[in-house]
Design a protein around this motif. Structure first.
Motif, PDB file in Angstrom:
ATOM      1  N   GLY A 224     -11.980   2.861   8.331  1.00 54.17           N
ATOM      2  CA  GLY A 224     -11.617   3.550   7.104  1.00 54.17           C
ATOM      3  C   GLY A 224     -10.951   2.648   6.080  1.00 54.17           C
ATOM      4  N   VAL A 225     -10.155   1.695   6.544  1.00 54.06           N
ATOM      5  CA  VAL A 225      -9.396   0.852   5.627  1.00 54.06           C
ATOM      6  C   VAL A 225      -9.935  -0.576   5.609  1.00 54.06           C
ATOM      7  CG1 VAL A 225      -7.109  -0.075   5.084  1.00 54.06           C
ATOM      8  CG2 VAL A 225      -7.322   2.234   6.004  1.00 54.06           C
TER       9      VAL A 225
ATOM     10  N   LEU B 156     -14.363  -8.920   0.977  1.00 52.92           N
ATOM     11  CA  LEU B 156     -13.792  -7.672   0.442  1.00 52.92           C
ATOM     12  C   LEU B 156     -12.475  -7.914  -0.287  1.00 52.92           C
ATOM     13  CD1 LEU B 156     -14.075  -4.576   0.286  1.00 52.92           C
ATOM     14  CD2 LEU B 156     -12.907  -4.423   2.472  1.00 52.92           C
ATOM     15  N   ARG B 157     -11.699  -8.884   0.170  1.00 50.35           N
ATOM     16  CA  ARG B 157     -10.388  -9.090  -0.441  1.00 50.35           C
ATOM     17  C   ARG B 157     -10.351 -10.329  -1.329  1.00 50.35           C
ATOM     18  NH1 ARG B 157      -5.441  -6.758   1.561  1.00 50.35           N
ATOM     19  NH2 ARG B 157      -4.954  -8.486   2.956  1.00 50.35           N
TER      20      ARG B 157
ATOM     21  N   LEU C 272       0.813  -1.216   0.000  1.00 45.32           N
ATOM     22  CA  LEU C 272       0.000   0.000   0.000  1.00 45.32           C
ATOM     23  C   LEU C 272       0.847   1.267   0.000  1.00 45.32           C
ATOM     24  CD1 LEU C 272      -2.733  -1.123   2.553  1.00 45.32           C
ATOM     25  CD2 LEU C 272      -3.018  -0.793   0.104  1.00 45.32           C
TER      26      LEU C 272
ATOM     27  N   ARG D 184     -12.930 -11.548  -5.977  1.00 46.47           N
ATOM     28  CA  ARG D 184     -12.635 -11.795  -7.381  1.00 46.47           C
ATOM     29  C   ARG D 184     -12.275 -13.249  -7.645  1.00 46.47           C
ATOM     30  NH1 ARG D 184      -8.783  -9.002  -5.017  1.00 46.47           N
ATOM     31  NH2 ARG D 184      -9.258  -6.943  -5.819  1.00 46.47           N
TER      32      ARG D 184
ATOM     33  N   MET E 225     -21.666  -1.428   3.404  1.00 49.51           N
ATOM     34  CA  MET E 225     -21.847  -2.741   2.780  1.00 49.51           C
ATOM     35  C   MET E 225     -22.070  -3.799   3.858  1.00 49.51           C
ATOM     36  SD  MET E 225     -19.246  -2.145  -0.421  1.00 49.51           S
ATOM     37  CE  MET E 225     -19.461  -3.657  -1.291  1.00 49.51           C
TER      38      MET E 225
ATOM     39  N   ARG F 198     -18.932   0.141  -5.867  1.00 50.99           N
ATOM     40  CA  ARG F 198     -19.530   0.467  -4.574  1.00 50.99           C
ATOM     41  C   ARG F 198     -18.455   0.661  -3.508  1.00 50.99           C
ATOM     42  NH1 ARG F 198     -23.308  -3.737  -2.890  1.00 50.99           N
ATOM     43  NH2 ARG F 198     -22.505  -5.132  -4.500  1.00 50.99           N
ATOM     44  N   VAL F 199     -17.401  -0.169  -3.547  1.00 45.13           N
ATOM     45  CA  VAL F 199     -16.334  -0.008  -2.550  1.00 45.13           C
ATOM     46  C   VAL F 199     -15.598   1.313  -2.768  1.00 45.13           C
ATOM     47  CG1 VAL F 199     -14.169  -0.941  -1.660  1.00 45.13           C
ATOM     48  CG2 VAL F 199     -16.018  -2.492  -2.263  1.00 45.13           C
TER      49      VAL F 199
ATOM     50  N   ARG G 217      -8.193   0.403  -2.035  1.00 44.08           N
ATOM     51  CA  ARG G 217      -6.795   0.029  -2.263  1.00 44.08           C
ATOM     52  C   ARG G 217      -6.456  -1.227  -1.468  1.00 44.08           C
ATOM     53  NH1 ARG G 217      -2.478   2.755  -3.430  1.00 44.08           N
ATOM     54  NH2 ARG G 217      -1.562   2.712  -1.355  1.00 44.08           N
ATOM     55  N   TYR G 218      -6.947  -1.257  -0.239  1.00 43.97           N
ATOM     56  CA  TYR G 218      -6.735  -2.418   0.629  1.00 43.97           C
ATOM     57  C   TYR G 218      -7.331  -3.676  -0.001  1.00 43.97           C
ATOM     58  CZ  TYR G 218      -7.691  -5.312   4.805  1.00 43.97           C
ATOM     59  OH  TYR G 218      -7.793  -6.326   5.711  1.00 43.97           O
ATOM     60  N   ALA G 219      -8.479  -3.520  -0.661  1.00 41.66           N
ATOM     61  CA  ALA G 219      -9.130  -4.666  -1.281  1.00 41.66           C
ATOM     62  C   ALA G 219      -8.460  -5.052  -2.596  1.00 41.66           C
ATOM     63  CB  ALA G 219     -10.609  -4.365  -1.511  1.00 41.66           C
ATOM     64  N   GLY G 220      -7.420  -4.320  -2.993  1.00 42.57           N
ATOM     65  CA  GLY G 220      -6.713  -4.639  -4.233  1.00 42.57           C
ATOM     66  C   GLY G 220      -7.434  -4.138  -5.467  1.00 42.57           C
ATOM     67  N   ILE G 221      -8.351  -3.177  -5.276  1.00 45.88           N
ATOM     68  CA  ILE G 221      -9.103  -2.645  -6.415  1.00 45.88           C
ATOM     69  C   ILE G 221      -8.294  -1.526  -7.052  1.00 45.88           C
ATOM     70  CG2 ILE G 221     -11.176  -1.340  -7.048  1.00 45.88           C
ATOM     71  CD1 ILE G 221     -12.551  -2.832  -4.688  1.00 45.88           C
ATOM     72  N   ARG G 222      -8.281  -1.523  -8.394  1.00 45.74           N
ATOM     73  CA  ARG G 222      -7.544  -0.449  -9.071  1.00 45.74           C
ATOM     74  C   ARG G 222      -8.415   0.793  -9.137  1.00 45.74           C
ATOM     75  NH1 ARG G 222      -5.043  -4.056 -13.751  1.00 45.74           N
ATOM     76  NH2 ARG G 222      -6.593  -5.453 -12.891  1.00 45.74           N
TER      77      ARG G 222
ATOM     78  N   PHE H 279     -19.447  -4.293  -7.588  1.00 45.21           N
ATOM     79  CA  PHE H 279     -18.894  -4.400  -6.231  1.00 45.21           C
ATOM     80  C   PHE H 279     -17.734  -3.423  -6.073  1.00 45.21           C
ATOM     81  CE2 PHE H 279     -16.158  -6.397  -3.031  1.00 45.21           C
ATOM     82  CZ  PHE H 279     -17.069  -6.830  -2.074  1.00 45.21           C
ATOM     83  N   GLU H 280     -16.853  -3.415  -7.068  1.00 47.33           N
ATOM     84  CA  GLU H 280     -15.698  -2.518  -7.005  1.00 47.33           C
ATOM     85  C   GLU H 280     -16.139  -1.060  -6.976  1.00 47.33           C
ATOM     86  OE1 GLU H 280     -13.423  -3.897 -10.365  1.00 47.33           O
ATOM     87  OE2 GLU H 280     -12.612  -5.590  -9.238  1.00 47.33           O
TER      88      GLU H 280
ATOM     89  N   GLU I  75     -17.338   4.387  -1.520  1.00 47.37           N
ATOM     90  CA  GLU I  75     -17.418   4.565  -0.073  1.00 47.37           C
ATOM     91  C   GLU I  75     -16.083   4.974   0.526  1.00 47.37           C
ATOM     92  OE1 GLU I  75     -19.560   3.804   3.658  1.00 47.37           O
ATOM     93  OE2 GLU I  75     -20.293   3.116   1.733  1.00 47.37           O
ATOM     94  N   SER I  76     -15.004   4.343   0.090  1.00 43.85           N
ATOM     95  CA  SER I  76     -13.722   4.611   0.722  1.00 43.85           C
ATOM     96  C   SER I  76     -12.590   4.223  -0.218  1.00 43.85           C
ATOM     97  CB  SER I  76     -13.617   3.807   2.021  1.00 43.85           C
ATOM     98  OG  SER I  76     -12.269   3.687   2.415  1.00 43.85           O
TER      99      SER I  76
ATOM    100  N   LEU J  98      -2.671  -5.597  -5.068  1.00 47.13           N
ATOM    101  CA  LEU J  98      -3.298  -6.845  -5.497  1.00 47.13           C
ATOM    102  C   LEU J  98      -2.273  -7.982  -5.588  1.00 47.13           C
ATOM    103  CD1 LEU J  98      -5.821  -8.303  -6.435  1.00 47.13           C
ATOM    104  CD2 LEU J  98      -5.429  -7.419  -8.742  1.00 47.13           C
TER     105      LEU J  98
ATOM    106  N   SER K 114      -9.443   4.288   0.480  1.00 48.70           N
ATOM    107  CA  SER K 114      -8.392   3.514   1.132  1.00 48.70           C
ATOM    108  C   SER K 114      -8.832   2.061   1.321  1.00 48.70           C
ATOM    109  CB  SER K 114      -7.954   4.144   2.448  1.00 48.70           C
ATOM    110  OG  SER K 114      -9.029   4.675   3.144  1.00 48.70           O
ATOM    111  N   ALA K 115     -10.124   1.848   1.599  1.00 48.22           N
ATOM    112  CA  ALA K 115     -10.601   0.462   1.670  1.00 48.22           C
ATOM    113  C   ALA K 115     -10.478  -0.196   0.297  1.00 48.22           C
ATOM    114  CB  ALA K 115     -12.044   0.410   2.154  1.00 48.22           C
TER     115      ALA K 115
END
Lengths: 496, 360
Positions: free
Chosen positions: A336-337, A351-352, A299, A355, A343, B230-231, B240-245, B227-228, B234-235, A320, B237-238
């Motif tokens: 926040g993170v 969330l992670r 990150l 996919r 949701m 919607r995330v 990025r944490y989820a690996g979304i570009r 899904f991406e 909302e946030s 990713l 930083s969440a």
């Protein structure tokens, strides 16, 4: 507070509760998550209205309909999740909501007063700094100073030590004693037994919305308090197999990064974490722990140095890539993170992983699989939620933490970066998380445990690294390490 | 908190927003707009009941419905796109500009690209409209994602650039050589016009809009991309944490919202107008913002919200000719609905209680 009853849909949070605070005492409210500590204090602070019961402040019955009423009665509260405006300065946050002055702010006077209060209670902050530049510990000081600035004589602190490192906890306790000695009444909410015994004059234990008992520290001990709190005897020992590390999984070479303030946060860190190893990272908040965790999870970009995962160069890989390499991350910032508030529990639990199979089929998500996965984890980790379609903003702090842990631990990770994993969890849940981390280690995962709770680091860790001002100042095996030695290193003394 | 006559109003954040309010707020907002509107009409010496019965005729007659649907298609497309864009947390206020650029792109294909087989002209115009609108939106999107430039300002400013570009084209290189007194292109040839449903003034664009709304609803709720989005909304930083570009996701949101606004521009020049003129900028892009919010950023709910808005517009036009109610009344009415929806949002998120406080 007499015979307070407050219920929420489905739960009675306070069930006929009595609580008495005397001037000049530090009174601890001890209880597990959901025991009703915070609800009771939110009633006192005017955030909730009790269904029935009386509040008597300084001999007179009070109707407290809002925090403003509470403040006028001299009641101030520091919430568990700090409520500060992050782009404003310390001084601006402190005077926010005050009636005086009407128009013209005499900021110099405000600054002087903040300085003076900080000196007097041993809680120094620079009034001109912006909140976002401060560590969590410093932010909490601002909240406390805000109350002192208003000359409140009843102070409520909701789990104040959750954010602090051992030396900071000492300073906070000294400040609390000082306030009590001036005749103020302090309510200290906690579920940490040692702290409660150390700082309080009296301890009231809550369990499931009822006040179980009130004791003096001299009349009781940790085992008895834990028993009162949980309702059954609690074990403080963990079973752990001998340390037999496997191959190195993650290696950092001379890593340097910038922090949010634009200053170097990590200054040449080299580190290796092996499969089957729990490496504890000890340090006072704001010495580079969060930046290190962000580097290891992709990150945060490096300004210098290299990262290898499983021998492959990951220096410029995306979050990713780190995720897919089997690195789990329990972040410090849960709201926040670590989660998405609006949701659902089920969606946050994938969330992670959304996919990947079985949750995704070509471009679509399989919500049946996602819901099944959620139901399973909710029962396995005893996450308290009415159903899996509940938005996570309705979960309590401890339950949200359990959700994040459930998600990160259930991925069968190769490396778990756990930042304060048991912060805000009650005794029972902490026990469970510790067992799961040890179990992960036994199954060959590497674990980087970042915590300010030295007991936690020393019991779980195989090795302990100490970070100070962005540098590793010590690496010792858990057997060699003692609280004293590690504590000295955390404070920047290079001895050991 | 101030108390009046011994009573205090206080609010608590709701844990669960009740389902009733999700529908209640928009319905009540529209209802209140009618009530306040009646007062405004009465103050202008127009009988509100007669006026409203005339408006309601729009929804009851075939010609009224077909008129409402024909102006409804562009608003529907724009509002559906904006609902998605807003969900990514990207505050696109410039749909009007993307709509104009879509009209420009479609016009270019209709009039200035030679040798297209006639049957392909309309589909290519639709693509041209979508691509132009999306490209126009991607500038502010890139500026925000790369440099953090506030998109509210950039998207709004690009509306005026687009408008000036249309003026330039219709007064300059694209002006109709046969009618040089007007700022506008030549009429489109028949093969560049949307076909009409026989006997009505409705073209198929409204059906396409409804289909798009349904497909996007499914995508948002059930697909990975949804899904991406919607995330990210909302946030970040969440996300990025989820690996979304992040960049890819907000660009996608912008492509959908700009592209659909561009498609709306194509629908207008190829459908009801049949030429490009600056007069086609009648504020659909701004109406779309209100419709998207009235629908709670839900693309399915955009459909009834559009029917309501375009019906009101047609009704107000009728009123104008029969009762002399000024056109501004429509704008006033729309603005009231918007204000009530925004206020209603507060009631959806908080519970208000009136409490007796200590009386003296």
């Amino acid at each position: 507070m007499r015979r307070i009853i407050k219920s929420f849909p489905g739960v009675v949070a306070n069930d006929n509760l009595d609580f008495q605070l005397l001037p000049g005492e530090v009174h601890a409210l001890l209880g597990e998550n959901g025991a009703g500590k915070t609800t009771l204090m939110n009633i006192l602070y005017g955030l909730y209205r009790p269904d029935s019961g009386q509040i008597i402040v300084k001999g007179r019955e009070a109707k407290i309909n809002s925090p403003r009423d509470a403040m006028q009665l001299g009641i101030g509260m520091v919430h568990q999740h700090l409520k500060l405006v992050s782009t404003h300065s310390v001084a601006e946050n402190i005077i926010l909501g005050l009636n005086e002055p009407r128009f013209f702010l005499k900021m110099d006077e405000v600054h002087d007063r903040i300085h003076e209060l900080g000196e007097r209670y041993g809680l120094p902050v620079n009034p001109q700094q912006k909140i976002w530049q401060l560590s969590m510990g410093e932010r909490q000081r601002v909240e406390i100073l805000k109350i002192l600035f208003r000359e409140s004589d009843i102070l409520v602190l909701d789990e104040p030590t959750a954010l602090l490192a051992p030396p900071e906890i000492g300073e906070l306790f000294a400040a609390l004693r000082r306030m009590a000695s001036e005749g103020r009444g302090v309510v200290f909410i906690s579920h940490k037994l040692n702290e409660v015994l150390e700082v309080s004059d009296r301890i009231t234990v809550l369990r499931r919305g009822r006040a179980v008992d009130t004791r003096r520290p001299s009349e009781t001990n940790t085992a008895e308090l834990a028993n009162l709190m949980v309702g059954r005897p609690v074990l403080f020992k963990l079973e752990k197999k001998p340390f037999s590390p496997g191959a190195g999984f993650l290696e950092l070479q001379n890593v340097e990064v910038m922090g949010d303030k634009g200053l170097p946060a990590l200054k040449g860190i080299s580190l290796e974490i092996r499969a089957g190893e729990i490496l504890g990272l000890a340090g006072v908040a704001g010495n580079g722990q969060r930046e290190l965790a962000e580097v290891i999870t992709g990150l945060r970009r490096l300004t210098k140095g290299k990262i290898y995962v499983n021998g492959l160069d990951f220096t410029s890989s995306s979050p990713l890539d780190f995720l897919s390499a089997g690195i789990s991350y329990v972040p410090e910032d849960r709201q926040g993170v670590g989660s998405v508030a609006s949701m659902t529990v089920a969606e946050n639990l994938v969330l992670r992983e959304y996919r990947n199979g079985p949750f995704a089929r070509n471009i679509w998500l399989d919500f049946k699989a996602i819901d099944e996965h959620a139901s399973q984890l909710v029962s396995e980790f005893s996450i308290m939620t009415p159903d899996t379609r509940n938005p996570v903003q309705n979960l309590s702090g401890g339950n949200l933490q359990k959700l994040i842990l459930a998600r990160e631990l259930s991925r069968k990770p190769k490396l778990i970066v756990a930042e304060h994993p048991t912060r805000g969890l009650d005794v029972g849940a902490t026990e469970y998380v510790h067992q799961r981390l040890i179990q992960a280690r036994e199954q060959g995962s590497a674990v980087l445990l970042i915590s300010e709770d030295l007991d936690e680091i020393l019991t779980l860790g195989d090795n302990v690294a100490v970070i100070y001002e962005g540098k590793l100042v010590g690496l010792l095996s858990a057997q060699q390490a003692s609280i004293e030695v590690v504590g000295m290193m955390m404070a920047g003394s290079s001895g050991g | 908190m101030t108390s009046v006559l011994g009573y205090t109003v206080r609010w608590e954040r709701r844990l669960h927003a009740p389902l009733g309010l999700r529908f209640g707020v928009p319905v009540l907002s529209v209802g209140l707009a009618f009530v306040v509107g009646a007062a405004v009409l009465a103050a202008n010496r127009v009988d509100p009941l007669r006026a409203y019965s005339q408006i309601s005729m729009v929804f009851l007659t075939l010609s009224g419905i077909s008129q409402a649907l024909s102006i409804g298609a562009p608003v529907l497309l724009i509002a559906v796109g904006l609902a998605i864009g807003f969900r990514t947390g990207f505050w696109n206020i410039g749909a009007e500009g993307q709509y104009l650029m879509g009209a420009v792109g479609a016009t270019w294909i209709a009039l200035f690209v030679p040798d297209i087989p006639p049957t392909l002209v309309v589909p290519l115009m639709a693509m041209g409209g979508f691509v132009s609108g999306a490209a126009w939106a991607s500038g502010p999107a890139l500026l925000k994602a790369r440099l953090g430039v506030n998109e509210v300002l950039t998207t709004l400013m690009t509306v005026y650039i687009a408008l000036q570009l249309v003026f330039y084209l219709t007064l300059g290189p694209w002006r109709d050589p046969l009618v040089p007194a007007f700022a506008g292109t030549a009429p489109f040839p028949a093969y560049a016009r949307l076909p009409r449903i026989p006997g009505t003034s409705i073209d198929p664009s409204i059906t396409i809009g409804i289909l798009i709304a349904i497909v996007l609803y499914q995508l948002m709720q059930r697909s990975r991309v949804g899904f991406e989005i919607r995330v990210v909304g909302e946030s970040t930083s969440a996300a990025r944490y989820a690996g979304i570009r992040y960049l890819r996701t907000i660009l996608l949101g912008m492509i959908i919202s700009g592209g659909l606004a561009g498609l709306a521009g194509m629908v207008v020049v190829s459908g009801s107008a049949g030429y490009l003129r600056a007069e086609i900028a009648v504020g659909y892009g701004f109406t779309g913002i209100i419709v998207a919010w009235l629908a709670g950023l839900n693309t399915l709910a955009v459909i009834p919200a559009t029917v309501l808005f375009s019906g009101l517009k047609v009704g107000a036009d009728v009123l104008q000719t029969t009762s002399g109610v000024p056109e501004a009344f429509t704008v006033l009415f729309q603005a009231m609905i918007f204000i009530f929806v925004i206020v209603g949002e507060l009631f959806r998120l908080y519970r208000f209680r009136i409490i007796r406080t200590l009386s003296a």
